[in-house]
Design an enzyme around this catalytic site. Structure first.
Site, short mmCIF file in Angstrom:
data_model
loop_
_atom_site.label_atom_id
_atom_site.label_comp_id
_atom_site.label_asym_id
_atom_site.label_seq_id
_atom_site.Cartn_x
_atom_site.Cartn_y
_atom_site.Cartn_z
CB CYS A 171 -9.91 -9.32 18.29
SG CYS A 171 -8.22 -9.54 18.88
CB CYS B 10 -5.20 -15.26 15.69
SG CYS B 10 -5.12 -14.13 14.30
CG ASP C 210 -10.12 -0.79 10.79
OD1 ASP C 210 -9.88 0.34 10.33
OD2 ASP C 210 -9.25 -1.54 11.26
CB CYS D 154 -10.52 -9.31 13.83
SG CYS D 154 -9.21 -9.63 12.62
NE ARG E 196 -5.22 -8.13 7.10
CZ ARG E 196 -4.09 -7.65 7.61
NH1 ARG E 196 -3.62 -8.15 8.75
NH2 ARG E 196 -3.42 -6.70 7.00
CG ASP F 297 -6.03 1.51 8.16
OD1 ASP F 297 -5.40 1.84 7.14
OD2 ASP F 297 -5.54 0.82 9.07
NE ARG G 71 -2.83 -0.24 3.24
CZ ARG G 71 -3.80 -1.13 3.12
NH1 ARG G 71 -4.82 -0.89 2.31
NH2 ARG G 71 -3.76 -2.26 3.79
CE1 TYR G 72 0.16 4.34 3.98
CE2 TYR G 72 0.32 2.10 4.81
CZ TYR G 72 -0.32 3.33 4.80
OH TYR G 72 -1.42 3.54 5.57
NE ARG H 191 4.58 2.26 6.10
CZ ARG H 191 4.57 3.47 5.56
NH1 ARG H 191 5.53 3.85 4.74
NH2 ARG H 191 3.59 4.32 5.83
CE LYS I 118 -2.09 1.67 10.26
NZ LYS I 118 -1.65 0.88 9.08
#
Length: 359
Positions: free
Chosen positions: A114, A110, A280, A117, A119, A317, A97-98, A101, A324
């Protein structure tokens, strides 16, 4: 079984009937929780279960991990891919995206799942799987041919679910790319399953040719238990710098005292507060999101209240994959003629440069 009494948890709880059997949910809601679990993964480790107060219906730890009926309500603005990962994925496993990085999504499991989450439609049993050998090779090929990539962020899923042996292989492969200088690992494992942070894992994360950083996700000071602090200390003592990521969550950390305690706890553990994410627009998470105005007010309350070491960046985001943006409160206003109004941490406004009669 009364929620104020429960059996000791010795293995990860993954089903509603296990939550009920261990006193983390009432039997009256089991059928509803089965619907939630059919769509979104559930996992609560013994270490996390030990932090939950079953006598508190508003327990901030349970609110993060124990599924609830509110997750079945999806609002029109909520999105399966709320931060637009897919729009920036040139090959499987990579999100670029950037410019400097890239994310490297190695696994889609995981230690815990959560309830907020972003995702949640992609992770857990039955969702996307770990990269095949061919996909892993293709991802490495992409990283090798993009010389602008200075930092690789290992995410998923949680990369610290991998074995020490596999982590060592991956870290070695990434550190061998000449232009990659930073490898950042995003994880909840030191909180969720601190026993996994063994000497072998720590050793696997240190490689020649690149600097390793670990970003720990925690949202409430109680998550930084004695065991979690010891796990973080093993990383810090090995010379691995750490930063934090937290999500602003209604009923978990959306008050100044809790947020202050969380940020101070991070710093006490040698973890620099990095990001406080606005929630999000993931499906079924509206009950956990605050307003932007509430988040800005909390950030304003931290300024001056706690050390500068304890100040995270409050970020959003932007949906659709636009990245972000910092969304903290504004302290500076220009009058358009070379003078400014600056607010201090008490809310008082001052001129800069000072007026002649204020010098």
């Amino acid at each position: 079984m009364s929620l104020s009494r429960r059996k000791a948890v010795t293995t990860t709880l993954r089903t509603p009937d296990e939550l009920v059997a261990h006193g983390l949910a009432p039997a009256s809601v089991q059928a509803t929780l089965e619907q939630v679990a059919a769509r979104y993964a559930v996992a609560i480790t013994p270490d996390v279960a030990a932090l939950i107060d079953p006598a508190d219906p508003n327990d901030p730890i349970a609110r993060q991990y124990v599924p609830g009926a509110d997750e079945l309500r999806t609002r029109p603005e909520e999105l399966a891919d709320p931060i637009g990962d897919h729009a920036h994925s040139p090959v499987a496993g990579i999100v670029h995206r950037y410019p400097d990085r890239a994310l490297f999504k190695l696994v889609h499991v995981c230690a815990v799942y959560c309830r907020f989450c972003f995702r949640r439609e992609m992770v857990g049993p039955g969702k996307e799987t770990a990269l095949t050998d061919e996909a892993y090779a293709a991802a490495l090929g992409y990283l090798r041919t993009h010389g602008e990539i200075w930092e690789i962020i290992l995410t998923g899923g949680d990369p610290l679910m991998l074995s020490a042996r596999r982590l060592h292989e991956i870290m070695r492969d990434l550190a061998a790319i000449p232009h990659v200088k930073i490898i950042r690992i995003h994880t909840r494992v030191p909180v969720a399953d601190p026993g996994r942070i063994t000497g072998d894992v720590v050793a696997a994360l240190k490689v020649e040719g690149a600097t390793t950083w670990v970003a720990l996700h925690a949202n409430h000071p109680r998550e930084l238990s004695e065991k979690a602090r010891a796990a973080c200390a093993r990383l810090a003592d090995a010379g691995i710098p750490m930063v934090s990521q937290s999500v602003l969550l209604r009923g978990v950390n959306d008050d100044a005292m809790t947020l202050e305690a969380l940020m101070r706890a991070f710093v006490e553990c040698r973890i620099k507060p990095y990001y406080l994410h606005h929630g999000d627009l993931a499906p079924g998470t509206a009950h956990l999101r605050t307003t932007l105005e509430a988040g800005q007010a909390l950030m304003r309350s931290l300024r001056g209240r706690v050390s500068g070491l304890c100040q995270p960046d409050y970020v959003l985001d932007i949906p659709g994959g636009h990245g972000k943006s910092p969304i903290g409160p504004e302290y500076l206003q220009s009058d358009g003629e070379g003078a400014y109004r600056v607010a201090d941490y008490c809310g008082e406004v001052h001129l800069y440069p000072p007026a002649a009669d204020q010098k």
